[in-house]
Design an enzyme around this catalytic site. Structure first.
Site, mmCIF file in Angstrom:
data_model
loop_
_atom_site.group_PDB
_atom_site.id
_atom_site.type_symbol
_atom_site.label_atom_id
_atom_site.label_comp_id
_atom_site.label_asym_id
_atom_site.label_seq_id
_atom_site.Cartn_x
_atom_site.Cartn_y
_atom_site.Cartn_z
ATOM 1 N N HIS A 114 3.645 6.647 -6.876
ATOM 2 C CA HIS A 114 2.929 7.846 -7.330
ATOM 3 C C HIS A 114 3.846 9.063 -7.251
ATOM 4 O O HIS A 114 3.840 9.928 -8.148
ATOM 5 C CB HIS A 114 1.688 8.040 -6.461
ATOM 6 C CG HIS A 114 0.615 8.866 -7.100
ATOM 7 N ND1 HIS A 114 -0.569 9.165 -6.450
ATOM 8 C CD2 HIS A 114 0.519 9.463 -8.309
ATOM 9 C CE1 HIS A 114 -1.333 9.894 -7.245
ATOM 10 N NE2 HIS A 114 -0.693 10.095 -8.376
ATOM 11 N N HIS A 156 1.859 4.433 -2.913
ATOM 12 C CA HIS A 156 1.963 5.894 -2.748
ATOM 13 C C HIS A 156 3.339 6.381 -3.214
ATOM 14 O O HIS A 156 3.458 7.422 -3.868
ATOM 15 C CB HIS A 156 1.777 6.274 -1.281
ATOM 16 C CG HIS A 156 0.358 6.297 -0.808
ATOM 17 N ND1 HIS A 156 -0.646 6.950 -1.477
ATOM 18 C CD2 HIS A 156 -0.220 5.755 0.311
ATOM 19 C CE1 HIS A 156 -1.787 6.819 -0.804
ATOM 20 N NE2 HIS A 156 -1.544 6.097 0.274
ATOM 21 N N HIS A 163 0.838 -1.208 0.000
ATOM 22 C CA HIS A 163 0.000 0.000 0.000
ATOM 23 C C HIS A 163 0.872 1.256 0.000
ATOM 24 O O HIS A 163 0.711 2.135 -0.862
ATOM 25 C CB HIS A 163 -0.911 -0.020 1.225
ATOM 26 C CG HIS A 163 -1.811 1.164 1.333
ATOM 27 N ND1 HIS A 163 -3.151 1.120 1.017
ATOM 28 C CD2 HIS A 163 -1.574 2.454 1.723
ATOM 29 C CE1 HIS A 163 -3.690 2.311 1.193
ATOM 30 N NE2 HIS A 163 -2.747 3.143 1.633
ATOM 31 N N GLU A 164 1.772 1.351 0.958
ATOM 32 C CA GLU A 164 2.603 2.555 1.045
ATOM 33 C C GLU A 164 3.572 2.648 -0.136
ATOM 34 O O GLU A 164 3.898 3.749 -0.593
ATOM 35 C CB GLU A 164 3.370 2.582 2.376
ATOM 36 C CG GLU A 164 2.488 2.579 3.611
ATOM 37 C CD GLU A 164 1.453 3.702 3.627
ATOM 38 O OE1 GLU A 164 1.693 4.752 2.994
ATOM 39 O OE2 GLU A 164 0.406 3.522 4.271
#
Length: 698
Positions: free
Chosen positions: A496, A493, A489-490
């Site tokens: 991104h 990010h 999940h992180e």
């Protein structure tokens, strides 16, 4: 006049002497101009903030007093590129404040916070500056701006409007007071939570109290006790300690004790109590919204988001409840029936029982649990597997660079290169809980990507911070399945941020609307549900053997276990957030009463009198998720729909990954997320893919 000038020069020289030798104010002689964390001391921060605010004020004065007519370049772009030193100092300070704080850092933050609020207000409430911005905005249709330039103009104008630029003099004065107070209260809320969490420990000295706990958990607790100069075992409220204790400890009274401690954070009627602070935050936000012409804070916050308004948020949350709540009730009844059969007595499953009996039921039904899978999720191997996934999808590679300074010895820094071998980003990882670290997991864009006036591309510096299971004296860090999911999940990010290709830093990477920002993170979690990826990432830490296919299948079979409860839990947090931020009159009542009523329709487990969640709900009272927590579920609809395209084309398909990179990851906030998503997917998202993935719909 000469005397005044001499005094000014003298003061300036003294200031320069004070700032000399401050590493935050010097040119960084480090790889890629990374932060010189090894040279920065606490006493450097406040002078650096003061100097960077002074420089920003000078830059703003130059824009306002420019004798030329306002243009996009001399006003909007100049404003965008102002304050670079302040951004740099703030990024360094708040990165360390979240991950490696101490009492002195917290005191500095309390002093700096009002200065930053005042600085921001001085910009957005500057009438002459707003006049220049508005004159350009009024010409926007005739300026022939690029898509990104037009978005920057819109965001700049919105920033002024949303910060009170159109208010009367009296309104501006009140806005200043409210925003300053809100900034201080949010910081205090956050720090109260950390201090309250750090002061609690469950110290056990009788081995009988450890019944049910796996050896790896006992070993971690023994190491924690040793680090505190105590005998026996110490359990804390950090996730790697709290979660397995609640899953495996046979002693129900101890589980209840730890649960109540967790749900009592910020709720002890002492110096770290957050109940009154919480209400003040909600009421100040309401007053700000009304001051700006909105009925409530949610209306103010949602107008530019994908959801647009509170009605659409509630529509999604209710749609999810309709689909998942019956499943969740059935799951609760199954766990309760299982528990009564196991214990041979009538009982009500309470919140401190849920993880314990759920874990046993899952083990019985699917023959899989965290302790069976931990040996295959050794942190170093997992890191390599996730990096390799990024290489296969996007062609990027990671090389550890020990010359990059870090703020703690446990932090690692990497050079990231693209598929042509060109430098792409700096990437930091910080995996383990510490006394000075906030709980949870997060990503920081500590230097956003941007292109300067000469067109030079300044690549981003990105960090991910976790609270994973620590290595012990006999074992490396072995992760649970959920911890691997958090890593993915992180890391999403981080991708991104690292793959950003825009001109302006304020539109780069994760600087997108809140209900879109979780798409790149949550889509990465989908690979953990795929056998082909699990086969690549999971190997036994001692033998190196790949995870057995039958164990992979068991993990996949159990992936939707208690999915109804998990959804209702997230919806309940969204409902609580929306309840606080759709208030239309100030609330002065009991916080627990408000909380129970707000999320009652999503509740699955029995209420526990005295327990409170909101007093430690940092996402909405200290973070940036006020009236935005629903975004996790909103983005979950998007990520399931988006990943269905990967499933159709192949989960490692470079063409699909390239399209996701080009249309989502590289664009940041330069275009509307609705446009970006449809350009990637070829259609608007629907909830169907999520329902199918979760087994709710066939």
């Amino acid at each position: 006049m000469k005397r005044i000038a001499y005094i000014f020069i003298f003061i300036l020289s003294i200031t320069n002497m004070i700032n000399a030798g401050n590493p935050l104010l010097e040119v960084y002689a480090t790889p890629y101009e990374t932060f010189p964390f090894d040279s920065i001391k606490n006493e450097h921060y406040e002078p650096a903030f003061d100097e960077s605010i002074r420089q920003l004020n000078t830059e703003i004065d130059a824009i306002v007093n420019n004798p030329e007519l306002p243009t996009f370049q001399n006003t909007i772009v100049a404003l965008e590129r102002s304050g670079m030193l302040l951004n740099r100092v703030s990024s360094a300070f708040f990165a360390v404040l979240g991950a490696e704080s101490d009492d002195e850092m917290m005191e500095i933050s309390q002093r700096v916070s009002p200065k930053l609020s005042e600085c921001q207000n001085n910009i957005y409430l500057n009438e002459d500056l707003f006049a220049r911005v508005k004159s350009i905005y009024d010409q926007k249709t005739s300026l022939n701006l690029s898509i990104e330039d037009a978005k920057l103009l819109q965001e700049t104008f919105n920033g002024f409007e949303d910060s009170g630029a159109n208010l009367s003099d009296g309104g501006k004065k009140r806005y200043r007071e409210l925003s300053m107070a809100l900034s201080q209260l949010s910081l205090t809320f956050d720090q109260n939570g950390l201090k309250d969490l750090n002061r609690y420990e469950l110290h056990l000295t009788d081995e009988k109290d450890l019944a049910g706990l796996p050896e790896s958990i006992r070993e971690s607790a023994a190491l924690e006790a040793k680090n505190r100069d105590k005998s026996g075992w110490v359990f804390t409220l950090s996730a790697p300690s709290y979660v397995p204790f609640m899953q495996y400890a046979d002693d129900r009274s101890l589980r209840e004790k730890l649960y109540r401690a967790r749900m009592d954070l910020g709720n002890k009627n002492d110096e770290f109590d957050n109940k009154e602070i919480l209400k003040k935050i909600a009421n100040i936000r309401l007053e700000i919204a009304k001051l700006l012409g909105y009925e409530n804070y949610a209306d103010y916050r949602l107008k530019d988001k994908m959801a647009k308004n509170a009605g659409n948020v509630y529509q999604l949350l209710n749609q999810l409840l309709d689909a998942y709540k019956p499943v969740a009730i059935n799951e609760y009844n199954m766990v309760q029936g299982f528990a009564m059969g196991l214990e041979k007595e009538s009982m009500t499953i309470m919140p401190w029982d849920w993880s314990y009996y759920s874990e046993k039921l899952k083990d019985m039904r699917f023959d899989v649990n965290d302790e069976m899978t931990r040996p295959y999720f050794e942190l170093e191997r997992v890191s390599k597997g996730i990096f390799d996934l990024a290489t296969q999808l996007y062609g990027i590679t990671f090389v550890e660079n020990k010359l990059i300074p870090v703020y703690h010895p446990e932090v690692k820094a990497y050079d990231v290169y693209d598929d042509k071998g060109q430098f792409l980003a700096v990437f930091y990882t910080d995996f383990f809980p510490r006394k000075g670290k906030q709980s949870g997991a997060w990503m920081n864009d500590i230097r956003a990507q941007y292109k300067d006036a000469s067109g030079v591309d300044h690549r981003p510096h990105v960090m991910i911070v976790m609270n994973f299971t620590r290595p012990t004296e006999t074992k490396p860090s072995l992760l649970t399945y959920d911890e691997v999911n958090t890593f993915l999940h992180e890391f999403g990010h981080a991708l991104h941020g690292m793959l950003s290709q825009v001109t302006y830093s304020s539109l780069a990477g994760t600087n997108v609307v809140q209900d879109f920002v979780e798409l790149p993170s949550q889509i990465m979690e989908n690979w953990l549900r795929e056998e082909e990826f699990l086969d690549r990432i999971a190997s036994h830490y001692e033998t190196g053997e790949k995870i057995p296919k039958e164990l992979v299948q068991k993990l996949l079979n159990a992936s939707n276990f208690n999915i109804g409860y998990q959804c209702c839990r997230q919806v309940s947090f969204g409902l609580l957030d929306m309840a606080w931020h759709t208030l239309d009159t100030p609330y002065e009542g009991d916080v627990a009463t408000f909380e129970n009523k707000a999320w009652e329709r999503a509740s699955v487990l029995p209420d526990v009198p005295g327990a409170l969640f909101g007093t430690n709900f940092g996402h909405i009272f200290a973070g940036g998720y006020a009236a935005g927590y629903y975004g996790y579920k909103w983005a979950e609809v998007l990520d399931a729909d988006a990943f269905s395209l990967f499933q159709e084309e192949g989960i490692f398909n470079k063409k699909t990954a390239g399209s996701f990179r080009e249309n989502i990851l590289s664009k940041g906030g330069t275009e509307s997320p609705d446009v970006l998503y449809k350009r990637f997917r070829g259609q608007d998202p629907t909830i169907d893919a999520l329902l199918i993935r979760d087994g709710i719909k066939k």
